[in-house]
Each structure stands twice: as C-alpha cells, then as structure tokens.
Enzyme design. Structure first.
Site, PDB file in Angstrom:
ATOM      1  CG  HIS A 176      29.235  12.930  12.508  1.00  0.00           C
ATOM      2  ND1 HIS A 176      30.078  12.132  11.780  1.00  0.00           N
ATOM      3  CD2 HIS A 176      29.958  14.034  12.817  1.00  0.00           C
ATOM      4  CE1 HIS A 176      31.259  12.724  11.667  1.00  0.00           C
ATOM      5  NE2 HIS A 176      31.203  13.882  12.298  1.00  0.00           N
ATOM      6  NE  ARG A 182      30.531  16.823   7.391  1.00  0.00           N
ATOM      7  CZ  ARG A 182      30.979  15.586   7.602  1.00  0.00           C
ATOM      8  NH1 ARG A 182      30.649  14.619   6.781  1.00  0.00           N
ATOM      9  NH2 ARG A 182      31.765  15.336   8.625  1.00  0.00           N
TER      10      ARG A 182
END
Length: 75
Positions: free
Chosen positions: A26, A60
């Site tokens: 992430h 994302r």
C-alpha cells in the site's frame, strides 16, 4: 521514523508479519525499521523475508503516495 523526512525514503516500522506486507503493498515502503527491544531474531527474519518478497500493488494507492511524497519534498 525521522528517515521519512528525506526525499525518496518511505520507512515502515514493522513489528508483526502483517505489517511489512501492507507497508510494501500500500505504501511502497523502501526502508524496513525493526524495534530491537520488541523483535526477536526469528520474527525479524520472517518480517525481512516478507518485506523483500512483497511488491507494490499500485493503482488505487498511487494518489496517496504522490501526496505524501510531495509533502516530504517541501523545504
């Protein structure tokens, strides 16, 4: 965590096996930070292996990465 003040550094403090995976996937972390008082050798070895073996997911997460990269680059 002062390392994150330097351009291009994305350090992650990891104390469990789940944290290096999330940090790499992430946040595209490129520096692993381990606490000497809370991480034994076995856990450190496991965490290091996971950190090195996990790739950035991209997509994302790119917008957020760009935001904190810009903050780090400001004088």
């Amino acid at each position: 965590m002062a390392a994150n003040k330097h351009r291009g550094i994305r350090a992650a403090l990891c104390s469990t096996a789940r944290l290096p995976v999330l940090a790499r996937q992430h946040n595209v972390a490129n520096v692993l930070v381990l606490g000497a008082l809370i991480t034994d050798k076995q856990a450190a070895s496991t965490i290091l292996g996971l950190f090195l073996g996990t790739a950035f997911e991209g997509d994302r997460h790119l917008r957020r990465i760009a935001k904190f990269s810009q903050v780090a680059e400001q004088p």
